[in-house]
Design a protein around this motif. Structure first.
Motif, PDB file in Angstrom:
ATOM      1  N   PHE A  97      31.329 -13.756  -5.785  1.00  0.00           N
ATOM      2  CA  PHE A  97      30.735 -14.282  -4.559  1.00  0.00           C
ATOM      3  C   PHE A  97      31.469 -13.643  -3.391  1.00  0.00           C
ATOM      4  O   PHE A  97      32.699 -13.662  -3.339  1.00  0.00           O
ATOM      5  N   GLN A  98      30.716 -13.085  -2.447  1.00  0.00           N
ATOM      6  CA  GLN A  98      31.328 -12.314  -1.372  1.00  0.00           C
ATOM      7  C   GLN A  98      31.043 -12.893   0.008  1.00  0.00           C
ATOM      8  O   GLN A  98      29.904 -13.229   0.324  1.00  0.00           O
ATOM      9  N   CYS A  99      32.115 -12.992   0.798  1.00  0.00           N
ATOM     10  CA  CYS A  99      31.999 -13.309   2.225  1.00  0.00           C
ATOM     11  C   CYS A  99      32.304 -12.031   2.990  1.00  0.00           C
ATOM     12  O   CYS A  99      33.360 -11.415   2.783  1.00  0.00           O
ATOM     13  N   GLY A 100      31.411 -11.621   3.866  1.00  0.00           N
ATOM     14  CA  GLY A 100      31.643 -10.432   4.666  1.00  0.00           C
ATOM     15  C   GLY A 100      32.347 -10.785   5.964  1.00  0.00           C
ATOM     16  O   GLY A 100      31.906 -11.670   6.698  1.00  0.00           O
ATOM     17  N   ILE A 101      33.460 -10.120   6.254  1.00  0.00           N
ATOM     18  CA  ILE A 101      34.197 -10.336   7.501  1.00  0.00           C
ATOM     19  C   ILE A 101      33.602  -9.409   8.554  1.00  0.00           C
ATOM     20  O   ILE A 101      33.680  -8.188   8.452  1.00  0.00           O
ATOM     21  N   VAL A 102      32.991 -10.020   9.570  1.00  0.00           N
ATOM     22  CA  VAL A 102      32.158  -9.294  10.518  1.00  0.00           C
ATOM     23  C   VAL A 102      32.606  -9.570  11.951  1.00  0.00           C
ATOM     24  O   VAL A 102      33.072 -10.661  12.262  1.00  0.00           O
TER      25      VAL A 102
ATOM     26  N   ASN B 276      24.004   1.623  11.041  1.00  0.00           N
ATOM     27  CA  ASN B 276      23.252   1.657   9.793  1.00  0.00           C
ATOM     28  C   ASN B 276      24.132   1.284   8.603  1.00  0.00           C
ATOM     29  O   ASN B 276      23.707   0.562   7.703  1.00  0.00           O
ATOM     30  N   GLN B 277      25.352   1.781   8.612  1.00  0.00           N
ATOM     31  CA  GLN B 277      26.277   1.483   7.523  1.00  0.00           C
ATOM     32  C   GLN B 277      26.678   0.009   7.551  1.00  0.00           C
ATOM     33  O   GLN B 277      26.717  -0.669   6.525  1.00  0.00           O
ATOM     34  N   PHE B 278      26.943  -0.487   8.749  1.00  0.00           N
ATOM     35  CA  PHE B 278      27.309  -1.888   8.921  1.00  0.00           C
ATOM     36  C   PHE B 278      26.221  -2.795   8.353  1.00  0.00           C
ATOM     37  O   PHE B 278      26.492  -3.725   7.588  1.00  0.00           O
ATOM     38  N   LEU B 279      24.975  -2.527   8.721  1.00  0.00           N
ATOM     39  CA  LEU B 279      23.874  -3.381   8.303  1.00  0.00           C
ATOM     40  C   LEU B 279      23.654  -3.290   6.798  1.00  0.00           C
ATOM     41  O   LEU B 279      23.356  -4.294   6.144  1.00  0.00           O
ATOM     42  N   ALA B 280      23.824  -2.116   6.231  1.00  0.00           N
ATOM     43  CA  ALA B 280      23.676  -1.967   4.778  1.00  0.00           C
ATOM     44  C   ALA B 280      24.757  -2.744   4.041  1.00  0.00           C
ATOM     45  O   ALA B 280      24.491  -3.395   3.021  1.00  0.00           O
ATOM     46  N   ASN B 281      25.984  -2.702   4.559  1.00  0.00           N
ATOM     47  CA  ASN B 281      27.083  -3.401   3.894  1.00  0.00           C
ATOM     48  C   ASN B 281      26.935  -4.910   3.978  1.00  0.00           C
ATOM     49  O   ASN B 281      27.200  -5.634   3.014  1.00  0.00           O
ATOM     50  N   ILE B 282      26.506  -5.403   5.134  1.00  0.00           N
ATOM     51  CA  ILE B 282      26.382  -6.844   5.312  1.00  0.00           C
ATOM     52  C   ILE B 282      25.219  -7.406   4.493  1.00  0.00           C
ATOM     53  O   ILE B 282      25.242  -8.568   4.073  1.00  0.00           O
ATOM     54  N   ARG B 283      24.251  -6.571   4.217  1.00  0.00           N
ATOM     55  CA  ARG B 283      23.106  -7.018   3.420  1.00  0.00           C
ATOM     56  C   ARG B 283      23.540  -7.419   2.011  1.00  0.00           C
ATOM     57  O   ARG B 283      22.876  -8.224   1.345  1.00  0.00           O
ATOM     58  N   GLU B 284      24.656  -6.877   1.546  1.00  0.00           N
ATOM     59  CA  GLU B 284      25.100  -7.114   0.172  1.00  0.00           C
ATOM     60  C   GLU B 284      25.937  -8.375   0.006  1.00  0.00           C
ATOM     61  O   GLU B 284      26.180  -8.809  -1.115  1.00  0.00           O
ATOM     62  N   VAL B 285      26.414  -8.970   1.083  1.00  0.00           N
ATOM     63  CA  VAL B 285      27.296 -10.134   0.945  1.00  0.00           C
ATOM     64  C   VAL B 285      26.478 -11.422   0.910  1.00  0.00           C
ATOM     65  O   VAL B 285      25.312 -11.462   1.277  1.00  0.00           O
ATOM     66  N   ASP B 286      27.130 -12.504   0.451  1.00  0.00           N
ATOM     67  CA  ASP B 286      26.449 -13.793   0.301  1.00  0.00           C
ATOM     68  C   ASP B 286      26.560 -14.660   1.548  1.00  0.00           C
ATOM     69  O   ASP B 286      25.740 -15.556   1.760  1.00  0.00           O
ATOM     70  N   ALA B 287      27.593 -14.441   2.344  1.00  0.00           N
ATOM     71  CA  ALA B 287      27.808 -15.235   3.555  1.00  0.00           C
ATOM     72  C   ALA B 287      28.564 -14.381   4.558  1.00  0.00           C
ATOM     73  O   ALA B 287      29.193 -13.378   4.206  1.00  0.00           O
ATOM     74  N   ILE B 288      28.493 -14.797   5.826  1.00  0.00           N
ATOM     75  CA  ILE B 288      29.113 -14.032   6.907  1.00  0.00           C
ATOM     76  C   ILE B 288      30.228 -14.833   7.553  1.00  0.00           C
ATOM     77  O   ILE B 288      30.048 -16.002   7.906  1.00  0.00           O
ATOM     78  N   VAL B 289      31.396 -14.195   7.694  1.00  0.00           N
ATOM     79  CA  VAL B 289      32.511 -14.779   8.434  1.00  0.00           C
ATOM     80  C   VAL B 289      32.606 -14.032   9.755  1.00  0.00           C
ATOM     81  O   VAL B 289      32.978 -12.859   9.799  1.00  0.00           O
ATOM     82  N   TYR B 290      32.212 -14.691  10.847  1.00  0.00           N
ATOM     83  CA  TYR B 290      32.303 -14.084  12.172  1.00  0.00           C
ATOM     84  C   TYR B 290      33.733 -14.232  12.689  1.00  0.00           C
ATOM     85  O   TYR B 290      34.196 -15.344  12.943  1.00  0.00           O
TER      86      TYR B 290
ATOM     87  N   VAL C 253      26.866 -18.916   7.749  1.00  0.00           N
ATOM     88  CA  VAL C 253      27.916 -18.315   8.570  1.00  0.00           C
ATOM     89  C   VAL C 253      29.095 -19.269   8.768  1.00  0.00           C
ATOM     90  O   VAL C 253      28.957 -20.488   8.735  1.00  0.00           O
ATOM     91  N   LEU C 254      30.249 -18.666   8.977  1.00  0.00           N
ATOM     92  CA  LEU C 254      31.484 -19.373   9.297  1.00  0.00           C
ATOM     93  C   LEU C 254      32.104 -18.680  10.496  1.00  0.00           C
ATOM     94  O   LEU C 254      32.183 -17.447  10.543  1.00  0.00           O
ATOM     95  N   PHE C 255      32.526 -19.456  11.495  1.00  0.00           N
ATOM     96  CA  PHE C 255      33.161 -18.901  12.684  1.00  0.00           C
ATOM     97  C   PHE C 255      34.684 -18.968  12.536  1.00  0.00           C
ATOM     98  O   PHE C 255      35.229 -20.042  12.261  1.00  0.00           O
ATOM     99  N   VAL C 256      35.353 -17.849  12.744  1.00  0.00           N
ATOM    100  CA  VAL C 256      36.815 -17.814  12.732  1.00  0.00           C
ATOM    101  C   VAL C 256      37.297 -17.393  14.120  1.00  0.00           C
ATOM    102  O   VAL C 256      37.009 -16.275  14.577  1.00  0.00           O
ATOM    103  N   ALA C 257      37.986 -18.290  14.795  1.00  0.00           N
ATOM    104  CA  ALA C 257      38.561 -17.995  16.105  1.00  0.00           C
ATOM    105  C   ALA C 257      39.957 -17.412  15.889  1.00  0.00           C
ATOM    106  O   ALA C 257      40.866 -18.113  15.440  1.00  0.00           O
ATOM    107  N   ASN C 258      40.114 -16.137  16.182  1.00  0.00           N
ATOM    108  CA  ASN C 258      41.412 -15.480  16.010  1.00  0.00           C
ATOM    109  C   ASN C 258      42.236 -15.704  17.273  1.00  0.00           C
ATOM    110  O   ASN C 258      42.018 -15.043  18.297  1.00  0.00           O
ATOM    111  N   VAL C 259      43.178 -16.651  17.190  1.00  0.00           N
ATOM    112  CA  VAL C 259      43.939 -17.065  18.368  1.00  0.00           C
ATOM    113  C   VAL C 259      45.319 -16.404  18.392  1.00  0.00           C
ATOM    114  O   VAL C 259      45.769 -15.815  17.410  1.00  0.00           O
ATOM    115  N   ASP C 260      46.010 -16.539  19.529  1.00  0.00           N
ATOM    116  CA  ASP C 260      47.380 -16.042  19.640  1.00  0.00           C
ATOM    117  C   ASP C 260      48.316 -16.980  18.873  1.00  0.00           C
ATOM    118  O   ASP C 260      47.940 -18.090  18.478  1.00  0.00           O
ATOM    119  N   GLU C 261      49.537 -16.532  18.686  1.00  0.00           N
ATOM    120  CA  GLU C 261      50.496 -17.290  17.874  1.00  0.00           C
ATOM    121  C   GLU C 261      50.766 -18.686  18.442  1.00  0.00           C
ATOM    122  O   GLU C 261      50.899 -19.654  17.691  1.00  0.00           O
TER     123      GLU C 261
END
Length: 365
Positions: A3-8, A89-103, A203-211
Motif C-alpha cells: 500500500f503506497q502513500c505518495g508524498i506530494v 508529466n512524470q509527476f502525474l504518472a507517478n502519483i497515478r500509481e499510489v493509493d493515497a496522497i500526503v500533501y 488525502v492527508l495534510f502534513v504541515a511541515n513546521v519549524d522546530e
C-alpha cells in the motif's frame, strides 16, 4: 500486500527531508533547489504498533514482525504541471500509481530556503497542486468520453455505465471540486477505480513546521488544519528537520531528545499510523514461540481474505479461524488461558475480522 502513500508538494517544502527520515536513509537527495528528486524514491517502513510487543512478551516470541507500508517521494510539482510544465508529466504518472496522497505543505519561514512563489502560503500551495490534479483529470476524462461515446453507440453496456461515472466526475471537476467528493455506490467502485482519477485519491495534510512549533504548531499549520477540515481530511504538524535528526539517533537518545522538545513520540509515528488509517487498513495478529506478527488487511475483510494475506492456500482451503480478541489475549495472559476462559471463538467464512484479533487458521490443502 503493498500500500503506497505518495508524498506530494511544491519544490522545497521538505518532502525529501521527510522521506529520508521516514526511511532512515539518504535515499532521497535533499537539496535547496527544485526537482532534486527526479525518480520517485520508494521507502518501505514499519507501522508503529505497541500491541505487538505485548503479544510477543506473553507468547514468548523469538521475533517481532510489524506490518509495513510504503511511502513514495515524488518529484516536486509546479503550476502548469497538467500541461507538462516542470516535471509535470512524470509527476502525474507517478502519483497515478499510489493509493493515497500526503500533501506536504511548507509552514516555516527561512530566508535560506527558496520558495517557488517567493511567499509562504501553505493553503495556496495546496490549491496549486490540487488544481493541477483536477485539470489533469478533466483532460483525461474529456478525451476518454469521446471513445466511450463511440462504443456506447454500438450498444456496449460497459461503455454506457462508464459514461455515467465520467459525466458525474466531469460535473464536479468543472466546478473546481475534486473527484473524491463524488458519491459512488459500492457496486460502482470497481469501474470508478478503473478511471484512475488523480483527485479521487484520499488525502492527508502534513504541515511541515519549524522546530519551535513542533509541539503546538503555528499560525501556518492552523491554516492547514482549517483547510483540511473543510476537505474532510486529517492534518498533522511535523517538523521534518527534527524528524531527520531523530532518525540518526539511537532509541534511548531519541527518547531524551523528544522529552526536551516536549514531544511524546516522533511525528513520523503519527504520520505512518494516520496514513495506514487513510488507506482503510487495519491489523490482525498471529503470535507464538517463533514470532509475533502484525498482518495488514482492508477494513471489512473476511476471515478467508485475512488468511489469504499469509498464503493464498490458506484462503482457498479455509475451514475456520480460531480467534481471540487482543484485549482478552492480554488480560488473560495468552492463548491457553483464553481457551480455558471460553474466550477463543471459532469463526467461519462470513466472519468480518476485527482490528487487533489474534488468529490461527485451519485449512485444507
Amino acid at each position: 500486500m503493498g500500500f503506497q502513500c505518495g508524498i506530494v508538494g511544491l519544490p522545497n517544502v521538505g518532502k525529501s527531508t521527510l522521506f529520508n527520515a521516514l526511511t532512515k536513509t539518504a535515499a532521497a537527495q535533499a537539496a535547496n533547489y527544485p526537482f532534486c528528486t527526479i525518480e520517485p524514491n520508494i521507502g518501505d517502513v514499519p507501522v508503529p504498533e505497541a500491541r505487538l510487543g505485548k503479544l510477543a512478551k506473553i507468547a514468548g516470541s523469538a521475533e517481532i514482525i510489524p506490518a509495513r507500508m510504503q511511502f513514495v517521494d515524488i518529484a516536486g510539482l509546479v503550476k502548469g504541471a497538467s500541461k507538462g510544465e516542470g516535471l509535470g508529466n512524470q509527476f502525474l504518472a507517478n502519483i497515478r500509481e499510489v493509493d493515497a496522497i500526503v500533501y506536504v505543505l511548507r509552514c516555516f519561514d527561512d530566508d535560506d530556503v527558496t520558495h517557488v512563489s517567493n511567499q509562504i502560503d501553505p493553503v495556496a500551495d495546496f490549491e496549486v497542486v490540487e488544481t493541477e490534479l483536477m485539470l489533469a483529470d478533466l483532460e483525461s476524462l474529456e478525451k476518454r468520453r469521446v471513445n466511450l461515446e463511440k462504443k456506447a453507440r454500438g450498444q456496449d453496456k460497459e461503455a454506457k455505465a462508464a459514461i455515467v461515472l465520467v459525466d458525474r466526475a466531469l460535473e464536479v471537476l468543472r466546478e473546481g471540486i475534486p473527484a473524491r467528493d463524488c458519491e459512488i455506490a459500492e457496486d460502482e467502485k470497481p469501474a470508478w477505480n478503473a478511471l484512475q482519477l488523480l483527485s479521487s485519491k484520499p488525502v492527508l495534510f502534513v504541515a511541515n513546521v519549524d522546530e519551535e512549533s513542533a509541539a503546538d504548531g503555528n499560525d501556518y499549520s492552523r491554516q492547514v488544519e482549517a483547510r483540511a477540515a473543510e476537505e474532510g481530511a486529517a492534518a498533522i504538524a511535523i517538523s521534518a528537520k527534527i524528524e531527520a535528526e531523530l532518525a540518526q539517533l539511537a532509541d534511548d537518545e531519541q527518547a531524551e531528545y523528544l522529552e526536551t522538545l516536549g514531544l511524546a513520540e516522533p511525528g513520523l509515528n503519527r504520520l505512518i499510523r494516520t496514513g495506514f488509517d487513510l488507506l482503510g487498513l487495519q491489523t490482525y495478529f498471529t503470535a507464538g514461540p517463533k514470532e509475533a506478527r502484525a498482518w495488514t488487511i482492508r477494513r471489512g475483510a473476511t476471515a478467508p481474505q485475512a488468511a489469504g494475506v499469509i498464503h493464498t492456500d490458506f484462503e482457498k482451503g479455509f475451514i475456520r479461524a480460531e480467534t481471540i480478541s487482543y484485549d482478552d489475549y492480554v488480560s488473560l495472559g495468552g492463548e491457553q488461558a483464553a481457551k480455558e476462559a471460553g474466550k477463543m471463538r471459532l469463526e467461519g467464512k462470513e466472519y468480518i475480522v476485527q482490528n487487533g484479533d489474534v488468529m490461527h487458521f485451519r485449512f485444507n490443502t
